[in-house]
Design an enzyme around this catalytic site. Structure first.
Site, mmCIF file in Angstrom:
data_model
loop_
_atom_site.group_PDB
_atom_site.id
_atom_site.type_symbol
_atom_site.label_atom_id
_atom_site.label_comp_id
_atom_site.label_asym_id
_atom_site.label_seq_id
_atom_site.Cartn_x
_atom_site.Cartn_y
_atom_site.Cartn_z
ATOM 1 C CB ALA A 169 -13.374 -25.595 -55.610
ATOM 2 C CB CYS A 179 -15.106 -12.997 -62.848
ATOM 3 S SG CYS A 179 -16.644 -14.029 -63.099
HETATM 4 C C1 LIG Z 1 -16.713 -18.346 -59.766
HETATM 5 S S1 LIG Z 1 -16.993 -19.971 -59.655
HETATM 6 C C2 LIG Z 1 -15.463 -20.834 -58.881
HETATM 7 C C3 LIG Z 1 -14.512 -20.953 -60.097
HETATM 8 C C4 LIG Z 1 -13.210 -21.652 -59.429
HETATM 9 N N1 LIG Z 1 -12.737 -21.272 -58.129
HETATM 10 C C5 LIG Z 1 -12.116 -21.981 -60.162
HETATM 11 O O1 LIG Z 1 -10.902 -21.036 -60.206
HETATM 12 O O2 LIG Z 1 -12.170 -22.873 -61.135
HETATM 13 C C6 LIG Z 1 -18.013 -20.102 -58.476
HETATM 14 C C7 LIG Z 1 -18.349 -21.407 -58.016
HETATM 15 O O3 LIG Z 1 -19.298 -21.499 -56.858
HETATM 16 C C8 LIG Z 1 -20.087 -22.452 -56.901
HETATM 17 N N2 LIG Z 1 -21.190 -22.177 -55.881
HETATM 18 C C9 LIG Z 1 -22.395 -21.333 -56.032
HETATM 19 N N3 LIG Z 1 -22.966 -21.501 -54.737
HETATM 20 C C10 LIG Z 1 -22.106 -21.971 -53.843
HETATM 21 C C11 LIG Z 1 -22.282 -22.506 -52.627
HETATM 22 N N4 LIG Z 1 -23.403 -21.912 -51.771
HETATM 23 N N5 LIG Z 1 -21.336 -23.051 -52.036
HETATM 24 C C12 LIG Z 1 -20.367 -23.462 -52.809
HETATM 25 N N6 LIG Z 1 -20.118 -23.283 -53.979
HETATM 26 C C13 LIG Z 1 -21.034 -22.638 -54.650
HETATM 27 C C14 LIG Z 1 -20.794 -22.502 -58.211
HETATM 28 O O4 LIG Z 1 -21.166 -23.743 -58.662
HETATM 29 C C15 LIG Z 1 -19.210 -22.169 -58.997
HETATM 30 O O5 LIG Z 1 -18.852 -23.544 -59.420
#
Ligand SMILES: C[S@@+](CC[C@H](N)C(=O)[O-])C[C@H]1O[C@@H](n2cnc3c(N)ncnc32)[C@H](O)[C@@H]1O
Length: 380
Positions: free
Chosen positions: A156, A297
């Site tokens: 998130a 993305c």
């Molecule tokens: C593409 S970004 C999300 C952007 C967000 N949805 C927004 O619109 O602001 C992906 C996010 O997933 C998190 N992430 C990475 N591995 C993860 C996991 N196993 N479980 C939950 N979150 C994770 C990262 O830290 C990052 O903040």
């Protein structure tokens, strides 16, 4: 790619171009590489949870206009604020040299009336079918007698999409949004954005969870709100957004070389493994009849179509469904179907899956590269 560039960024971009030449036409690839060298236009949305009437929206826009005229005092007509074709609350600046950070100290931003977010990043949360979440009229009120719906944002932070989900599906209903994030520093930004954008009365129905999306589970004995913070959800979810961590090819910028530095095909493969684990978990957390929006993305099929094929292969009750959004914007360059991984058959054509229902946005001056696909879990 420009032959004048040298150094590690150029090497990585050359490896990227080589890999993606199997998937994109030469003209598409050349356009992408040109875009990577230019600043993308700043965009923002007016937060309808705080700007609740036309006067408040106009006031927020007037504050931006005032700042733009200060920034461009000698030539005040050059920067325009363009309304997005498919989201009446989203706007983009015509001059790509104006950066979001030059507007972030505006009072309208501090008060949560404005949120800076890329246009592409606004697409996934807008793709859910709203009728099962807010009732057939989509007017925002709960369907008569309906139980609260539960929505999960699995990855998130920093919360642009979480706050969109709250605005669309929870602010005027009794629905609940769970926002999960693994990174302790990033969850602080999520908390700040939720505090800024979500009004006090709605906040108790927005739960933040610091945890690994792959370990989220449904509690055996049902609802205990305190357990949510320990990654135990009280029930299966009605809707899940999986905006997955990815290799970020759609956000490459040679002006910010760190966006490119980490890329390699090994990194793409590592991201694919993580995305599949998250997709598998999302399937298990979704109620029959519920909907899952998957987005990244990035541009390569490994993290996009191939993952959709994989998860539908693992869980045949998942069906690719149309996106509930009419993206009437000529700047969107989307919907490429039939990607062909190196040496293999076209994705989708092999499995007969309707991958053309997914959306791919190629990077432009207006949009980051993005991929979005909506899936529905058939009721048993
Ligand atoms: C593409 S970004 C999300 C952007 C967000 N949805 C927004 O619109 O602001 C992906 C996010 O997933 C998190 N992430 C990475 N591995 C993860 C996991 N196993 N479980 C939950 N979150 C994770 C990262 O830290 C990052 O903040």
């Amino acid at each position: 790619m420009s032959a004048r560039r040298t150094g590690p960024t150029a090497k990585t971009l050359a490896a990227f171009a080589d890999a993606r030449s199997r998937h994109f036409a030469p003209s598409e690839l050349a356009a992408m590489l040109a875009v990577f060298g230019k600043p993308r236009r700043t965009s923002f949305r007016v937060n309808a949870m705080r700007a609740t009437d036309a006067a408040a929206v106009d006031g927020a826009l007037a504050a931006v206009r005032q700042r733009l005229s200060e920034l461009h005092a000698r030539n005040r007509d050059t920067v325009r604020i363009r309304r997005c074709a498919w989201n009446s609350h989203a706007f983009q600046l015509s001059d790509p040299s104006v950066r979001a950070r030059q507007l972030m100290d505006l009072d309208a931003h501090a008060r949560g009336l404005l949120h800076f977010q890329s246009l592409s990043s606004m697409i996934p949360a807008a793709c859910f079918d709203p009728s099962p979440l807010v009732g057939p009229a989509s007017g925002g009120a709960d369907a008569a007698g309906a139980q609260p719906r539960w929505l999960l944002d699995m990855c998130a932070a920093p919360g642009g999409k979480t706050t969109q989900l709250v605005e669309a599906f929870a602010a005027r209903t009794s629905n609940v949004v769970v926002a999960n994030e693994i990174h302790p520093l990033r969850i602080q930004r999520l908390e700040r954005n939720i505090a800024a954008l979500v009004p006090e009365p709605v906040r108790p129905r927005v739960h933040q969870v610091l945890g690994d999306g792959r370990r989220l589970a449904v509690a055996a004995h049902g609802a205990d709100p305190a357990a949510i913070a320990q990654s135990k959800l009280p029930r299966l979810m009605d809707a899940i957004l999986l905006d997955a961590p990815c290799s970020g090819e759609g956000t490459f910028s040679t002006l910010e070389p760190q966006t490119i530095a980490v890329w390699s095909l090994d990194f793409v493969a590592k991201m694919q493994r993580l995305q599949r684990q998250l997709l598998d978990r999302a399937f298990h957390l979704l109620r029959p009849g519920g909907q899952l929006v998957y987005s990244t993305c990035t541009l390569g099929p490994e993290e996009n179509e191939a993952n959709i094929e994989w998860v539908v292969g693992q869980h045949p009750s998942l069906e690719i469904a149309p996106l509930h959004l009419d993206l009437a914007d000529p700047a969107i360059n989307g919907g490429l179907a039939n990607f062909r991984p190196a040496g293999g058959p076209s994705l989708g054509s092999r499995s007969g899956l309707p991958l053309h229902l997914a959306l791919r946005v190629l990077p432009t001056a207006e949009y980051e590269g993005f991929f979005v696909c909506r899936l529905v879990k058939r009721a048993a």
